[in-house]
Design a protein around this motif. Structure first.
Motif, PDB file in Angstrom:
ATOM      1  N   ARG A  84      11.325  -4.214   9.820  1.00  0.00           N
ATOM      2  CA  ARG A  84      10.051  -4.864  10.155  1.00  0.00           C
ATOM      3  C   ARG A  84       8.897  -4.255   9.356  1.00  0.00           C
ATOM      4  N   ILE A  85       8.955  -2.963   9.105  1.00  0.00           N
ATOM      5  CA  ILE A  85       7.880  -2.300   8.360  1.00  0.00           C
ATOM      6  C   ILE A  85       7.895  -2.719   6.899  1.00  0.00           C
ATOM      7  N   GLY A  86       9.075  -2.932   6.352  1.00  0.00           N
ATOM      8  CA  GLY A  86       9.184  -3.278   4.926  1.00  0.00           C
ATOM      9  C   GLY A  86       9.410  -2.033   4.095  1.00  0.00           C
ATOM     10  N   HIS A  87       8.675  -1.906   3.004  1.00  0.00           N
ATOM     11  CA  HIS A  87       8.891  -0.755   2.129  1.00  0.00           C
ATOM     12  C   HIS A  87       8.411   0.525   2.802  1.00  0.00           C
ATOM     13  N   LEU A  88       9.025   1.635   2.407  1.00  0.00           N
ATOM     14  CA  LEU A  88       8.727   2.930   3.004  1.00  0.00           C
ATOM     15  C   LEU A  88       7.386   3.457   2.505  1.00  0.00           C
ATOM     16  N   PRO A  89       6.810   4.478   3.204  1.00  0.00           N
ATOM     17  CA  PRO A  89       5.501   5.018   2.789  1.00  0.00           C
ATOM     18  C   PRO A  89       5.499   5.523   1.356  1.00  0.00           C
ATOM     19  N   GLU A  90       4.334   5.440   0.709  1.00  0.00           N
ATOM     20  CA  GLU A  90       4.179   5.878  -0.677  1.00  0.00           C
ATOM     21  C   GLU A  90       3.409   7.184  -0.801  1.00  0.00           C
ATOM     22  N   GLY A  91       2.940   7.741   0.332  1.00  0.00           N
ATOM     23  CA  GLY A  91       2.232   9.012   0.266  1.00  0.00           C
ATOM     24  C   GLY A  91       0.734   8.878   0.320  1.00  0.00           C
TER      25      GLY A  91
ATOM     26  N   HIS B 100       8.377   1.208  -7.853  1.00  0.00           N
ATOM     27  CA  HIS B 100       7.043   0.723  -7.499  1.00  0.00           C
ATOM     28  C   HIS B 100       7.162  -0.312  -6.390  1.00  0.00           C
ATOM     29  N   HIS B 101       6.076  -0.437  -5.640  1.00  0.00           N
ATOM     30  CA  HIS B 101       6.000  -1.465  -4.593  1.00  0.00           C
ATOM     31  C   HIS B 101       4.826  -2.361  -4.921  1.00  0.00           C
ATOM     32  N   SER B 102       5.058  -3.309  -5.825  1.00  0.00           N
ATOM     33  CA  SER B 102       3.977  -4.200  -6.248  1.00  0.00           C
ATOM     34  C   SER B 102       4.570  -5.449  -6.851  1.00  0.00           C
ATOM     35  N   ASP B 103       4.017  -6.596  -6.479  1.00  0.00           N
ATOM     36  CA  ASP B 103       4.474  -7.863  -7.042  1.00  0.00           C
ATOM     37  C   ASP B 103       3.891  -8.116  -8.424  1.00  0.00           C
ATOM     38  N   SER B 104       2.924  -7.295  -8.840  1.00  0.00           N
ATOM     39  CA  SER B 104       2.246  -7.532 -10.112  1.00  0.00           C
ATOM     40  C   SER B 104       3.033  -7.007 -11.310  1.00  0.00           C
ATOM     41  N   LEU B 105       4.056  -6.202 -11.055  1.00  0.00           N
ATOM     42  CA  LEU B 105       4.847  -5.648 -12.153  1.00  0.00           C
ATOM     43  C   LEU B 105       5.906  -6.675 -12.549  1.00  0.00           C
ATOM     44  N   GLN B 106       5.852  -7.128 -13.780  1.00  0.00           N
ATOM     45  CA  GLN B 106       6.717  -8.221 -14.203  1.00  0.00           C
ATOM     46  C   GLN B 106       7.615  -7.836 -15.375  1.00  0.00           C
ATOM     47  N   ASP B 107       7.878  -6.560 -15.581  1.00  0.00           N
ATOM     48  CA  ASP B 107       8.759  -6.143 -16.673  1.00  0.00           C
ATOM     49  C   ASP B 107      10.125  -6.789 -16.460  1.00  0.00           C
ATOM     50  N   PRO B 108      10.567  -7.660 -17.378  1.00  0.00           N
ATOM     51  CA  PRO B 108      11.815  -8.400 -17.147  1.00  0.00           C
ATOM     52  C   PRO B 108      13.061  -7.539 -17.182  1.00  0.00           C
TER      53      PRO B 108
ATOM     54  N   CYS C 213      14.235  -5.978  -9.381  1.00  0.00           N
ATOM     55  CA  CYS C 213      13.255  -6.144  -8.305  1.00  0.00           C
ATOM     56  C   CYS C 213      13.928  -6.685  -7.048  1.00  0.00           C
ATOM     57  N   ASN C 214      13.331  -6.327  -5.900  1.00  0.00           N
ATOM     58  CA  ASN C 214      13.830  -6.823  -4.630  1.00  0.00           C
ATOM     59  C   ASN C 214      12.724  -6.706  -3.590  1.00  0.00           C
ATOM     60  N   ASN C 215      12.327  -7.830  -3.003  1.00  0.00           N
ATOM     61  CA  ASN C 215      11.311  -7.864  -1.937  1.00  0.00           C
ATOM     62  C   ASN C 215      10.023  -7.147  -2.341  1.00  0.00           C
ATOM     63  N   GLY C 216       9.549  -7.438  -3.540  1.00  0.00           N
ATOM     64  CA  GLY C 216       8.293  -6.856  -3.982  1.00  0.00           C
ATOM     65  C   GLY C 216       8.391  -5.443  -4.494  1.00  0.00           C
ATOM     66  N   SER C 217       9.587  -4.861  -4.506  1.00  0.00           N
ATOM     67  CA  SER C 217       9.788  -3.498  -5.007  1.00  0.00           C
ATOM     68  C   SER C 217      10.510  -3.546  -6.343  1.00  0.00           C
ATOM     69  N   THR C 218      10.050  -2.719  -7.275  1.00  0.00           N
ATOM     70  CA  THR C 218      10.671  -2.616  -8.586  1.00  0.00           C
ATOM     71  C   THR C 218      11.391  -1.277  -8.676  1.00  0.00           C
TER      72      THR C 218
ATOM     73  N   SER D 106      18.427  -0.423  -8.980  1.00  0.00           N
ATOM     74  CA  SER D 106      17.833  -1.242  -7.923  1.00  0.00           C
ATOM     75  C   SER D 106      16.849  -0.413  -7.101  1.00  0.00           C
ATOM     76  N   PRO D 107      15.886  -1.067  -6.451  1.00  0.00           N
ATOM     77  CA  PRO D 107      14.991  -0.348  -5.545  1.00  0.00           C
ATOM     78  C   PRO D 107      15.790   0.420  -4.492  1.00  0.00           C
ATOM     79  N   SER D 108      15.261   1.564  -4.099  1.00  0.00           N
ATOM     80  CA  SER D 108      15.864   2.488  -3.139  1.00  0.00           C
ATOM     81  C   SER D 108      16.987   3.328  -3.729  1.00  0.00           C
ATOM     82  N   ARG D 109      17.386   3.041  -4.986  1.00  0.00           N
ATOM     83  CA  ARG D 109      18.355   3.907  -5.652  1.00  0.00           C
ATOM     84  C   ARG D 109      17.663   5.192  -6.108  1.00  0.00           C
ATOM     85  N   PRO D 110      18.412   6.280  -6.323  1.00  0.00           N
ATOM     86  CA  PRO D 110      17.788   7.545  -6.749  1.00  0.00           C
ATOM     87  C   PRO D 110      17.035   7.379  -8.061  1.00  0.00           C
ATOM     88  N   PRO D 111      15.883   8.005  -8.177  1.00  0.00           N
ATOM     89  CA  PRO D 111      15.107   7.901  -9.423  1.00  0.00           C
ATOM     90  C   PRO D 111      15.750   8.699 -10.537  1.00  0.00           C
TER      91      PRO D 111
END
Length: 561
Positions: free
Chosen positions: A90-97, A282-290, A294-299, A322-327
């Motif tokens: 329900r919250i969506g993406h996790l906190p960013e700090g 990132h958690h932003s819909d504005s990032l469009q690097d092809p 991306c998944n649910n607004g997260s890159t 994929s989002p949520s995978r280790p950086p």
């Protein structure tokens, strides 16, 4: 009075005993937590056990560990305990700090608050977030640098105390040791994996054909990297563009061969400045690097590695998760840069080997062409002259047979001359003649036909078919051969270019099924237009047994020049 004093003393002793028992219990809990944290070496397991131990140690409802990003500003990972999967969804993406979490990052010291709502640094909660009241945040330091922070909320036995803070600081010190140990092991394994991969990839590239080297490189990298997508990007033909030389993994088919503007991807900037870099999640819909996933607004995280020899960069390797995978880590970046240089050396060796083999092949072809021209054609020509001299004194029946033999010899000489022309090496930088270009078209078409296309030239073709006329003749040949391959289904196809006294003729003949009556003849319309623009015309003869197209233009003074 003495009795009351005695009872008061007894109560104090009992209270101290209870307090000592509670402290002993908390110390035992700290020891259990310490043992649970240090008994595993997998970093993901260690991080979760730290949070679970912290929640148990101070008896709180919720706990989390936020891993500080490489820039020291936000969070690149967030491990939480106590919140259900439904709550997290329900919250969506996790906190960013940001907010109070960001305050702990900035302060680099413990923060203890009785009521979150009363603190001005609190930024509130997103929709669907469970209610939280008291808060305790403690940093985890590794060699003086904050690796992450422990966050605890909603204590079950009242507000957090100074003792809770001390216990968490003690746990954080042990957690720092466990995390550091796990990270060192991960870095060692990462370097080993990259080094092994670079050696194996170099061997694979050494065996591959130079024209297939980039494709082989993409295959090897995708198999050996822990990424869902691998893309190799090179500069496009036009300035300011990027070309996808190879792509593997998720949606690779939609990326392969694609050309895009340099500004559409971080790969363009990496290629320009020749500096590899890591891109966090990132958690932003504005990032469009092809090239990112991306998944649910997260890159998801990605790494951009320059491919070059240190002095010149010829491409960029993009590995995405994929989002949520280790950086990707600094170790990945350092090992990746070394891999990029090793790959470039291997590719250069592969190209040098291919150039050497091609040079040897060209030398062999040149020798064969010279032998055919100097010996075989001379002998055939002499034999033809001798047969012609005998023909003048032979009987009528023998003369006819001798003339037929001379005609066949002339045909063989023409075929050998065509072979000699095809075998002869082209000078470096020389523009391909119409003969070479038609032979190349025939070779390409032959790959889709049961038999090779037969090509013949008659007359001074290179003398009259030159300049802009070459492009017309080549375009017509390409169109006609393309129609044959796509629609005729033939066994035999021939192309003949003849330069006579008055005109230039291009004839394409096949033994296929002919041109259907209801087919759209857009290709033939283009062929006819090129002929009429030059004052010529087109003759098409088609039947179920085959098709013959004659494209002809007159030799005018302009063409003759």
């Amino acid at each position: 009075m003495p009795r009351a004093e005695l009872e008061r003393s007894i109560d104090e002793l009992i209270a101290r005993a209870v307090q000592m028992k509670q402290s002993e219990g908390r110390l035992r809990a700290l020891l259990r937590a310490t043992r649970a944290v240090v008994e595993d070496i997998d970093l993901s397991i260690v991080l979760r056990r730290i949070v679970e131990a912290a929640v148990e140690l101070v008896d709180s409802e919720y706990g989390a560990l936020g891993v500080v990003g490489a820039d020291g500003a936000g969070l690149e990972a967030f491990i939480h305990v106590g919140m259900t999967t439904d709550d997290a969804d329900r919250i969506g993406h996790l906190p960013e700090g940001r907010g109070l979490l960001g305050a702990v990052i900035s302060a680099k010291e413990p923060i203890r608050i009785d009521r979150l709502a009363d603190d001005p640094r609190s930024s509130g909660f997103p929709v669907g977030h469970p209610p939280m009241d008291a808060f305790l945040g403690v940093p985890i330091r590794i060699r003086g640098v904050v690796y992450g922070n422990l966050y605890l909320t909603n204590p079950r036995t009242g507000p957090f105390t100074a003792e809770d803070e001390e216990l968490l600081e003690a746990l954080a010190a042990t957690a720092a040791f466990a995390i550091d140990h796990a990270r060192i092991l991960i870095e060692a394994r990462t370097r080993e994996r990259w080094m092994t991969s670079s050696a194996e990839i170099a061997v694979a590239l050494g065996r591959a054909d130079s024209e297939q080297a980039v494709s082989t490189l993409a295959d090897e990298l995708f198999v050996r990297s822990d990424s869902e997508r691998v893309v190799i990007v090179v500069p496009g033909e036009k300035a300011g563009t990027l070309h996808v030389a190879a792509a593997r993994g998720a949606d690779a088919a939609s990326l392969a061969g694609r050309t895009l503007a340099s500004g559409e991807s971080m790969a363009g900037a990496v290629l320009d400045i020749a500096v590899s870099r890591i891109e966090p999640e990132h958690h932003s819909d504005s990032l469009q690097d092809p090239f990112l996933l991306c998944n649910n607004g997260s890159t998801g995280p990605a790494i951009y590695i320059t491919l070059g020899d240190g002095a010149q960069v010829w491409g960029v390797l993009v590995a995405a998760r994929s989002p949520s995978r280790p950086p990707f880590t600094k170790t990945d970046l350092e090992a990746g840069v070394d891999l990029g240089e090793r790959i470039s050396v291997a590719l250069e060796l592969a190209r040098a080997r291919d150039s050497q083999q091609k040079m040897k092949l060209m030398e062999d072809r040149s020798r064969i062409a010279q032998d055919l021209h100097d010996h075989v054609i001379q002998d055939l020509f002499g034999t033809g002259l001798e047969l012609q001299s005998i023909s003048s004194t032979a009987s009528q029946a023998d003369r006819w047979r001798l003339d037929e033999a001379v005609t066949r010899i002339d045909g063989v000489i023409a075929q050998i001359r065509k072979i000699v022309f095809a075998l002869a090496p082209r000078d470096a930088g020389q523009t391909a003649s119409v003969r070479h270009r038609i032979l190349d078209l025939a070779a390409d078409a032959s790959k889709a036909l049961p038999r090779p296309v037969d090509v013949s030239f008659s007359g001074p073709v290179d003398l009259f078919v030159s300049g802009a006329l070459v492009d017309d003749v080549v375009a017509v040949t390409r169109e006609l051969l393309s129609n044959v391959v796509k629609h005729a289904d033939p066994l035999d196809v021939s192309v003949d270019v003849t330069v006579a006294t008055e005109d230039i003729q291009l004839t394409v003949t096949d033994d296929g099924g002919g041109i259907p009556a209801n087919v759209h003849r857009s290709g033939l319309v283009n062929v006819e237009k090129r002929a009429t623009d030059l004052g010529g015309g087109v003759d098409v003869t088609s039947s179920p047994s085959g098709t013959r197209v004659v494209w002809r233009i007159p030799i005018t003074e302009e063409v003759a020049r």
